[in-house]
Write a protein that holds these residues in place. Structure first.
Motif, PDB file in Angstrom:
ATOM      1  N   ILE A 125      -4.366  13.737   0.400  1.00  0.00           N
ATOM      2  CA  ILE A 125      -5.351  12.813   0.508  1.00  0.00           C
ATOM      3  C   ILE A 125      -5.636  12.393   2.092  1.00  0.00           C
ATOM      4  CG2 ILE A 125      -5.952  10.385   0.149  1.00  0.00           C
ATOM      5  CD1 ILE A 125      -4.397  10.746  -2.602  1.00  0.00           C
ATOM      6  N   ALA A 126      -6.781  12.446   2.470  1.00  0.00           N
ATOM      7  CA  ALA A 126      -7.294  12.028   3.731  1.00  0.00           C
ATOM      8  C   ALA A 126      -7.125  10.499   4.026  1.00  0.00           C
ATOM      9  CB  ALA A 126      -8.494  12.611   4.188  1.00  0.00           C
ATOM     10  N   SER A 127      -7.509   9.838   2.891  1.00  0.00           N
ATOM     11  CA  SER A 127      -7.687   8.212   3.025  1.00  0.00           C
ATOM     12  C   SER A 127      -7.591   7.782   1.539  1.00  0.00           C
ATOM     13  CB  SER A 127      -8.560   7.789   4.031  1.00  0.00           C
ATOM     14  OG  SER A 127      -9.730   7.765   3.308  1.00  0.00           O
ATOM     15  N   ILE A 128      -7.050   6.555   1.405  1.00  0.00           N
ATOM     16  CA  ILE A 128      -7.256   5.814   0.011  1.00  0.00           C
ATOM     17  C   ILE A 128      -7.292   4.348   0.682  1.00  0.00           C
ATOM     18  CG2 ILE A 128      -4.497   6.077   0.071  1.00  0.00           C
ATOM     19  CD1 ILE A 128      -4.974   5.983  -3.027  1.00  0.00           C
ATOM     20  N   LYS A 129      -8.223   3.799  -0.352  1.00  0.00           N
ATOM     21  CA  LYS A 129      -8.392   2.098  -0.324  1.00  0.00           C
ATOM     22  C   LYS A 129      -7.893   1.529  -1.512  1.00  0.00           C
ATOM     23  CE  LYS A 129     -11.830  -1.387   0.427  1.00  0.00           C
ATOM     24  NZ  LYS A 129     -13.424  -1.903   0.568  1.00  0.00           N
ATOM     25  N   LEU A 130      -6.875   1.005  -1.436  1.00  0.00           N
ATOM     26  CA  LEU A 130      -6.381   0.398  -2.484  1.00  0.00           C
ATOM     27  C   LEU A 130      -7.006  -1.328  -2.740  1.00  0.00           C
ATOM     28  CD1 LEU A 130      -2.691   1.806  -2.480  1.00  0.00           C
ATOM     29  CD2 LEU A 130      -4.428   2.360  -4.400  1.00  0.00           C
ATOM     30  N   SER A 131      -7.446  -1.597  -3.701  1.00  0.00           N
ATOM     31  CA  SER A 131      -7.464  -2.757  -3.941  1.00  0.00           C
ATOM     32  C   SER A 131      -6.793  -3.584  -5.390  1.00  0.00           C
ATOM     33  CB  SER A 131      -9.134  -2.836  -4.082  1.00  0.00           C
ATOM     34  OG  SER A 131     -10.162  -2.290  -3.283  1.00  0.00           O
ATOM     35  N   ALA A 132      -6.648  -4.794  -4.983  1.00  0.00           N
ATOM     36  CA  ALA A 132      -5.969  -5.658  -6.054  1.00  0.00           C
ATOM     37  C   ALA A 132      -6.720  -6.603  -6.425  1.00  0.00           C
ATOM     38  CB  ALA A 132      -4.600  -6.296  -5.572  1.00  0.00           C
ATOM     39  N   THR A 133      -7.291  -6.539  -7.633  1.00  0.00           N
ATOM     40  CA  THR A 133      -8.392  -7.558  -8.244  1.00  0.00           C
ATOM     41  C   THR A 133      -7.889  -8.582  -9.270  1.00  0.00           C
ATOM     42  OG1 THR A 133     -10.046  -5.498  -8.128  1.00  0.00           O
ATOM     43  CG2 THR A 133     -10.674  -7.445  -9.636  1.00  0.00           C
ATOM     44  N   ASN A 134      -8.247  -9.775  -8.985  1.00  0.00           N
ATOM     45  CA  ASN A 134      -7.714 -10.932  -9.947  1.00  0.00           C
ATOM     46  C   ASN A 134      -9.214 -11.546 -10.546  1.00  0.00           C
ATOM     47  OD1 ASN A 134      -4.549 -11.258  -9.226  1.00  0.00           O
ATOM     48  ND2 ASN A 134      -5.902 -10.960  -7.285  1.00  0.00           N
ATOM     49  N   ALA A 135      -8.847 -11.546 -11.814  1.00  0.00           N
ATOM     50  CA  ALA A 135      -9.948 -12.429 -12.567  1.00  0.00           C
ATOM     51  C   ALA A 135      -9.652 -14.019 -12.478  1.00  0.00           C
ATOM     52  CB  ALA A 135      -9.749 -12.128 -13.920  1.00  0.00           C
ATOM     53  N   VAL A 136     -10.157 -14.697 -11.401  1.00  0.00           N
ATOM     54  CA  VAL A 136      -9.966 -15.873 -10.956  1.00  0.00           C
ATOM     55  C   VAL A 136     -11.700 -16.526 -11.040  1.00  0.00           C
ATOM     56  CG1 VAL A 136      -9.218 -17.670  -9.329  1.00  0.00           C
ATOM     57  CG2 VAL A 136      -8.034 -15.582  -9.889  1.00  0.00           C
ATOM     58  N   ALA A 137     -11.740 -17.553 -11.991  1.00  0.00           N
ATOM     59  CA  ALA A 137     -13.143 -18.283 -11.970  1.00  0.00           C
ATOM     60  C   ALA A 137     -13.047 -19.572 -10.909  1.00  0.00           C
ATOM     61  CB  ALA A 137     -13.255 -18.737 -13.164  1.00  0.00           C
TER      62      ALA A 137
ATOM     63  N   HIS B 119      -7.430 -16.394 -14.929  1.00  0.00           N
ATOM     64  CA  HIS B 119      -7.561 -15.722 -16.220  1.00  0.00           C
ATOM     65  C   HIS B 119      -6.268 -14.643 -15.845  1.00  0.00           C
ATOM     66  CE1 HIS B 119     -10.962 -17.772 -17.757  1.00  0.00           C
ATOM     67  NE2 HIS B 119     -11.582 -17.499 -16.567  1.00  0.00           N
ATOM     68  N   SER B 120      -6.157 -14.076 -17.107  1.00  0.00           N
ATOM     69  CA  SER B 120      -5.002 -13.049 -17.215  1.00  0.00           C
ATOM     70  C   SER B 120      -5.031 -11.683 -16.434  1.00  0.00           C
ATOM     71  CB  SER B 120      -4.645 -12.811 -18.551  1.00  0.00           C
ATOM     72  OG  SER B 120      -5.405 -12.309 -19.316  1.00  0.00           O
ATOM     73  N   GLY B 121      -6.625 -11.479 -16.169  1.00  0.00           N
ATOM     74  CA  GLY B 121      -6.974  -9.866 -15.827  1.00  0.00           C
ATOM     75  C   GLY B 121      -6.411  -9.820 -14.313  1.00  0.00           C
ATOM     76  N   GLN B 122      -5.732  -8.780 -14.076  1.00  0.00           N
ATOM     77  CA  GLN B 122      -5.359  -8.212 -12.856  1.00  0.00           C
ATOM     78  C   GLN B 122      -5.437  -6.826 -13.059  1.00  0.00           C
ATOM     79  OE1 GLN B 122      -1.453 -10.280 -12.353  1.00  0.00           O
ATOM     80  NE2 GLN B 122      -2.189 -11.749 -11.136  1.00  0.00           N
ATOM     81  N   MET B 123      -6.034  -6.042 -11.894  1.00  0.00           N
ATOM     82  CA  MET B 123      -6.055  -4.552 -12.170  1.00  0.00           C
ATOM     83  C   MET B 123      -5.990  -4.001 -10.722  1.00  0.00           C
ATOM     84  SD  MET B 123      -9.347  -2.737 -13.798  1.00  0.00           S
ATOM     85  CE  MET B 123     -10.516  -3.680 -12.801  1.00  0.00           C
ATOM     86  N   TRP B 124      -5.597  -2.854 -10.495  1.00  0.00           N
ATOM     87  CA  TRP B 124      -5.557  -2.059  -9.316  1.00  0.00           C
ATOM     88  C   TRP B 124      -6.950  -1.422  -9.301  1.00  0.00           C
ATOM     89  CZ3 TRP B 124      -2.250  -2.559  -5.415  1.00  0.00           C
ATOM     90  CH2 TRP B 124      -0.932  -3.074  -5.977  1.00  0.00           C
ATOM     91  N   LYS B 125      -7.652  -1.122  -7.989  1.00  0.00           N
ATOM     92  CA  LYS B 125      -8.691  -0.218  -7.906  1.00  0.00           C
ATOM     93  C   LYS B 125      -8.422   0.653  -6.663  1.00  0.00           C
ATOM     94  CE  LYS B 125     -12.437  -2.950  -9.752  1.00  0.00           C
ATOM     95  NZ  LYS B 125     -13.748  -3.423  -9.625  1.00  0.00           N
TER      96      LYS B 125
ATOM     97  N   ASP C 299     -13.919   7.107  -6.920  1.00  0.00           N
ATOM     98  CA  ASP C 299     -13.538   5.760  -6.968  1.00  0.00           C
ATOM     99  C   ASP C 299     -12.834   5.735  -8.479  1.00  0.00           C
ATOM    100  OD1 ASP C 299     -14.419   4.712  -4.521  1.00  0.00           O
ATOM    101  OD2 ASP C 299     -16.651   4.574  -5.539  1.00  0.00           O
ATOM    102  N   ALA C 300     -11.771   5.105  -8.549  1.00  0.00           N
ATOM    103  CA  ALA C 300     -11.021   4.742  -9.683  1.00  0.00           C
ATOM    104  C   ALA C 300     -10.465   3.405  -9.987  1.00  0.00           C
ATOM    105  CB  ALA C 300      -9.605   5.794  -9.549  1.00  0.00           C
ATOM    106  N   VAL C 301     -10.186   3.088 -11.204  1.00  0.00           N
ATOM    107  CA  VAL C 301      -9.785   1.933 -11.711  1.00  0.00           C
ATOM    108  C   VAL C 301      -8.569   2.275 -12.428  1.00  0.00           C
ATOM    109  CG1 VAL C 301     -12.148   0.888 -11.776  1.00  0.00           C
ATOM    110  CG2 VAL C 301     -11.316   1.917 -13.705  1.00  0.00           C
ATOM    111  N   GLU C 302      -7.620   1.202 -12.593  1.00  0.00           N
ATOM    112  CA  GLU C 302      -6.305   1.343 -13.256  1.00  0.00           C
ATOM    113  C   GLU C 302      -6.894   1.091 -14.775  1.00  0.00           C
ATOM    114  OE1 GLU C 302      -1.945  -0.953 -13.499  1.00  0.00           O
ATOM    115  OE2 GLU C 302      -3.711  -1.919 -12.522  1.00  0.00           O
ATOM    116  N   VAL C 303      -5.958   1.909 -15.679  1.00  0.00           N
ATOM    117  CA  VAL C 303      -6.129   1.797 -17.180  1.00  0.00           C
ATOM    118  C   VAL C 303      -5.473   0.599 -17.367  1.00  0.00           C
ATOM    119  CG1 VAL C 303      -5.590   2.825 -19.359  1.00  0.00           C
ATOM    120  CG2 VAL C 303      -6.181   4.521 -17.474  1.00  0.00           C
ATOM    121  N   VAL C 304      -5.964  -0.496 -18.101  1.00  0.00           N
ATOM    122  CA  VAL C 304      -5.630  -1.590 -18.524  1.00  0.00           C
ATOM    123  C   VAL C 304      -5.696  -1.857 -20.144  1.00  0.00           C
ATOM    124  CG1 VAL C 304      -5.939  -4.178 -18.624  1.00  0.00           C
ATOM    125  CG2 VAL C 304      -6.634  -2.793 -16.352  1.00  0.00           C
TER     126      VAL C 304
END
Length: 204
Positions: free
Chosen positions: A15-27, A42-48, A199-204
């Motif tokens: 891989i030349a580069s990777i951008k990792l994102s940590a996503t939280n479901a917060v209202a 909320h309970s949702g948390q996911m890697w992207k 682009d990819a999303v974690e399997v939840v």
């Protein structure tokens, strides 16, 4: 040969580069009069992840093209980890202990109790990764072991109950991902170099 999921990434070129994102479901709501805020987690948390490979000629590009096509859009799954963090930074980097879940981790928990390691200071350091089954966790605080066990603060929260005795990996850790959309694309320039990113999303 039948294609079975999850797939592993091609290894002929890294891989030349990777951008990792940590996503939280917060209202969050804010009063238009007082600007007072109310926050609900909320309970949702996911890697992207956004992944790019270096510009390469066809012999090195085609395995990646085939990999993307084999996923059939968002249908298939694959393993992906942080290529810069294959080893932990803490004392665990010099150990070969087999770790396992020491006490059952319930859904929603943000700590894991592990067993199988004698007393060490900073066995894990903040930023290390651990993997349990297909879930990838980031260690949030330095953690020392004592009396054969260690409690680790992690992100994301545990998604489903993890039984005592389940093996824990702390090297070459990966999570389970799928493509974020159903279209796979690659560029070919006038020098026959391929440009591949996805682009990819974690399997939840």
């Amino acid at each position: 040969m039948a294609i079975t999921y999850p797939l592993d990434l091609p290894t002929d070129i890294g891989i030349a580069s990777i951008k990792l994102s940590a996503t939280n479901a917060v209202a969050l709501t804010s009063s238009p009069f007082s600007y007072k805020q109310q926050v609900h987690a909320h309970s949702g948390q996911m890697w992207k992840a956004s992944v790019s490979i270096p510009p390469v000629l066809r012999p090195l590009a085609e395995p990646w093209v085939a990999f993307l096509l084999s996923l059939k859009g968002r249908l298939g799954t694959f393993r992906l980890g942080d290529p810069n963090c294959k080893e932990p930074r803490g004392a665990a980097k010099d150990s070969s202990f087999t770790l396992s879940i020491g006490s059952t981790a319930t859904s929603g928990s943000n700590t894991l109790t592990l067993q199988g390691v004698p007393t060490f200071t900073n066995y894990f350091l903040a930023g290390d990764y651990i993997q349990v089954d297909n879930q990838l966790f980031k260690v949030l605080t330095d953690a020392s072991s004592s009396g054969g066990s260690i409690t680790v603060d992690v992100w994301p929260n545990v998604r489903s109950q993890i039984s005592s005795g389940t093996t824990v990996a702390y090297r070459n850790t990966t999570g389970l991902f799928r493509l974020e959309n159903n279209v796979s694309e690659w560029d070919i320039d006038n020098s026959s170099f391929y440009g591949i990113n996805f682009d990819a999303v974690e399997v939840v």
